[in-house]
Design a protein around this motif. Structure first.
Motif, short mmCIF file in Angstrom:
data_model
loop_
_atom_site.label_atom_id
_atom_site.label_comp_id
_atom_site.label_asym_id
_atom_site.label_seq_id
_atom_site.Cartn_x
_atom_site.Cartn_y
_atom_site.Cartn_z
N ARG A 287 0.84 -1.20 0.00
CA ARG A 287 0.00 0.00 0.00
C ARG A 287 0.88 1.26 0.00
O ARG A 287 0.63 2.20 -0.74
CB ARG A 287 -0.92 0.00 1.22
N LEU A 288 1.96 1.22 0.81
CA LEU A 288 2.88 2.36 0.87
C LEU A 288 3.49 2.62 -0.51
O LEU A 288 3.61 3.75 -0.95
CB LEU A 288 4.03 2.06 1.84
N LYS A 289 3.87 1.52 -1.18
CA LYS A 289 4.48 1.62 -2.49
C LYS A 289 3.50 2.23 -3.49
O LYS A 289 3.85 3.12 -4.27
CB LYS A 289 4.87 0.21 -2.98
N GLU A 290 2.24 1.74 -3.42
CA GLU A 290 1.24 2.27 -4.34
C GLU A 290 0.97 3.75 -4.07
O GLU A 290 0.90 4.56 -4.99
CB GLU A 290 -0.06 1.47 -4.22
N ASP A 291 0.86 4.09 -2.77
CA ASP A 291 0.64 5.49 -2.39
C ASP A 291 1.79 6.35 -2.90
O ASP A 291 1.59 7.45 -3.40
CB ASP A 291 0.61 5.65 -0.85
N PHE A 292 3.01 5.82 -2.73
CA PHE A 292 4.19 6.59 -3.12
C PHE A 292 4.21 6.82 -4.63
O PHE A 292 4.46 7.93 -5.10
CB PHE A 292 5.46 5.85 -2.67
N LEU A 293 3.90 5.76 -5.38
CA LEU A 293 3.87 5.91 -6.85
C LEU A 293 2.84 6.95 -7.27
O LEU A 293 3.09 7.80 -8.12
CB LEU A 293 3.56 4.57 -7.51
N LEU A 294 1.67 6.89 -6.62
CA LEU A 294 0.61 7.86 -6.93
C LEU A 294 1.08 9.27 -6.61
O LEU A 294 0.87 10.21 -7.39
CB LEU A 294 -0.63 7.57 -6.07
N GLN A 295 1.75 9.41 -5.46
CA GLN A 295 2.24 10.71 -5.03
C GLN A 295 3.30 11.25 -6.00
O GLN A 295 3.27 12.42 -6.38
CB GLN A 295 2.84 10.55 -3.62
N VAL A 296 4.20 10.35 -6.45
CA VAL A 296 5.23 10.76 -7.42
C VAL A 296 4.56 11.24 -8.71
O VAL A 296 4.89 12.30 -9.25
CB VAL A 296 6.22 9.61 -7.72
N ALA A 297 3.60 10.43 -9.18
CA ALA A 297 2.91 10.79 -10.42
C ALA A 297 2.23 12.14 -10.27
O ALA A 297 2.30 13.01 -11.16
CB ALA A 297 1.89 9.71 -10.77
N HIS A 298 1.61 12.35 -9.10
CA HIS A 298 0.91 13.59 -8.82
C HIS A 298 1.89 14.78 -8.83
O HIS A 298 1.63 15.82 -9.41
CB HIS A 298 0.20 13.47 -7.48
N GLU A 299 3.04 14.56 -8.18
CA GLU A 299 4.05 15.62 -8.09
C GLU A 299 4.64 15.97 -9.46
O GLU A 299 4.97 17.11 -9.72
CB GLU A 299 5.20 15.17 -7.17
N LEU A 300 4.77 14.94 -10.31
CA LEU A 300 5.33 15.18 -11.65
C LEU A 300 4.32 15.88 -12.55
O LEU A 300 4.68 16.68 -13.41
CB LEU A 300 5.76 13.86 -12.30
N ARG A 301 3.04 15.59 -12.29
CA ARG A 301 2.01 16.09 -13.19
C ARG A 301 1.94 17.63 -13.19
O ARG A 301 1.82 18.24 -14.24
CB ARG A 301 0.65 15.52 -12.79
N THR A 302 2.09 18.24 -12.00
CA THR A 302 1.93 19.70 -11.92
C THR A 302 2.96 20.43 -12.80
O THR A 302 2.56 21.22 -13.67
CB THR A 302 1.99 20.17 -10.46
#
Ligand SMILES: Nc1ncnc2c1ncn2[C@@H]1O[C@H](COP(=O)(O)OP(=O)(O)OP(=O)(O)O)[C@@H](O)[C@H]1O
Ligand SMILES: [Mg+2]
Length: 390
Positions: A155-170
């Motif tokens: 779950r941490l890994k998935e959250d982290f990947l989502l967070q990275v994707a979110h951070e890159l998107r902006t």
């Protein structure tokens, strides 16, 4: 048929031995099984004895349960009692137990089924994996394993990947939108409009660079391959380099940097690029988590062979209970999580750099009274001395 009988006999033996052990006595079958292992004609030195079913059954950390054809739990090993709780097992039908836990099937083939279910652990709810294998007419064999730690990691890994994707998107969205505008109107735009577009491009590109650098550094810190190259360096110069990165951020929030750097605390023994990375991360935090039009003060002082650099802001401050966790990877305060983006890596990286250079880093903060982060670097000899020995 013979095999079937043999299996039933050994299972009965395992059950009676287990019952015996649970009563605290020595299993009566062990002497016999010991005899059984010493097959005549086999040399004791090189023979590998067949596994003792009873011992394995008792020692396993996975829970094993045999459920009869009516669904009743016929036998269970100590791990099953430990994981599922003895009271919950007694007189229960296994499938009813799983129904209560809301088990979901994750894999199913003929005679074999893997399910996951929630179950109460001592401290909190956990995740259980149940592998069920048919024993034909005689019922089912279930293996239960506590997979809470693996599930949390996933779950941490998935959250982290989502967070990275979110951070890159902006920053990527800002880059593409600005480039689109430039593509359409660059030739007819005023110099001012062009200047502001280019500064947006620059801010977004720097943010991407910062993110990727932080990710790579966090990886090498974790892998133990993180390195710094310390040499005589100027604090003032490191700050100049850091400002190249963070100035666009400060400008966008109309924040002012006030410097109180003293000449006698300028020369340090440090990796210049890394030191400016520390400064950039700390100033970025001070900017990101403080309101617009506030002041950020960078000051230096010398103490006992070290130069201490402090970055103080007029932001919201950090609650006392969270201050001990700030240097943990991925930690982000609940107060600011939703206001500003980030991966929770900056301070972890700062600490790794500062420690690798022989210094220490700390935070003083109180809600409503701003945050002040300091780090130390070993003082280097004066320039004149260096020049003389070079
Ligand atoms: N100056 C500050 N004022 C208030 N809170 C801060 C400040 N500096 C750090 N924090 C808190 O500490 C947390 C961890 O900071 P850190 O720099 O490690 O990560 P981040 O800023 O969230 O993300 P990243 O630096 O990886 O982009 C932040 O999320 C924030 O909650
Ligand atoms: Mg940060």
């Amino acid at each position: 048929m013979k095999k079937e009988e043999e299996r039933a006999t050994s299972e009965r033996a395992a059950r009676s031995e287990f019952a015996e052990r649970r009563r605290g006595g020595e299993p009566e079958a062990s002497a016999k099984s010991g005899e059984r292992r010493r097959t005549p004609g086999r040399r004791a030195t090189d023979a590998i004895a067949p596994i003792d079913v009873q011992d394995a059954f008792v020692a396993l950390t996975d829970g094993i349960l045999i459920v009869d054809s009516h669904g009743k739990i016929a036998s269970a090993n100590p791990a099953a009692f430990r994981i599922l709780g003895e009271d919950r097992l007694r007189g229960q039908k296994f499938e009813e137990l799983l129904l209560v836990s809301g088990a979901t099937t994750v894999q199913e083939t003929r005679g074999h089924r893997v399910r996951r279910a929630w179950f109460p652990r001592e401290d909190r709810m956990g995740v259980l994996e149940i592998v069920s294998t048919t024993l034909g007419q005689r019922g089912w064999l279930h293996t239960v394993r506590d997979v809470t730690a693996q599930a949390e990691l996933l779950r941490l890994k998935e959250d982290f990947l989502l967070q990275v994707a979110h951070e890159l998107r902006t920053p990527i969205a800002a880059l593409t939108a600005t480039l689109d505008l430039l593509y359409d109107d660059a030739l007819t735009m005023s110099r001012d409009a062009l200047g502001s577009m280019v500064s947006t491009l620059r801010r977004s590109a720097l943010r991407l660079e910062h993110l990727v650098e932080n990710l790579l550094d966090a990886g090498s810190i974790e892998a133990g391959t993180f390195q710094v190259r310390a040499m005589p360096t100027s604090v003032r110069q490191s700050l100049q380099d850091a400002l190249v990165f963070v100035q666009p951020l400060l400008d966008s929030k109309r924040q002012e940097i006030v410097t109180q750097l003293h000449a006698e605390s300028d020369r340090v023994l440090a990796d210049q690029r890394r030191t400016s990375q520390v400064l950039a991360n700390l100033i970025a935090n001070a900017s990101k988590y403080s309101p617009e039009e506030t002041k950020i003060t960078v000051s230096s002082a010398t103490r006992e062979g070290f130069v201490r650099i402090t970055i103080a802001d007029e932001g919201p401050g950090i609650p006392a209970d969270e201050q001990t966790r700030l240097f943990q990877r991925f930690f982000r305060s609940r107060e600011v999580r939703d206001q500003a983006g980030g991966l929770g890596l900056g301070l972890t990286i700062c600490r790794a750099i500062v420690h690798a250079q022989g210094g220490e880093i700390g935070i003083e903060s109180a809600p409503g009274r701003g945050t002040s982060v300091h780090f130390t670097l070993p003082k280097a000899r004066q320039l004149t001395e260096e020049a003389a020995t070079e």
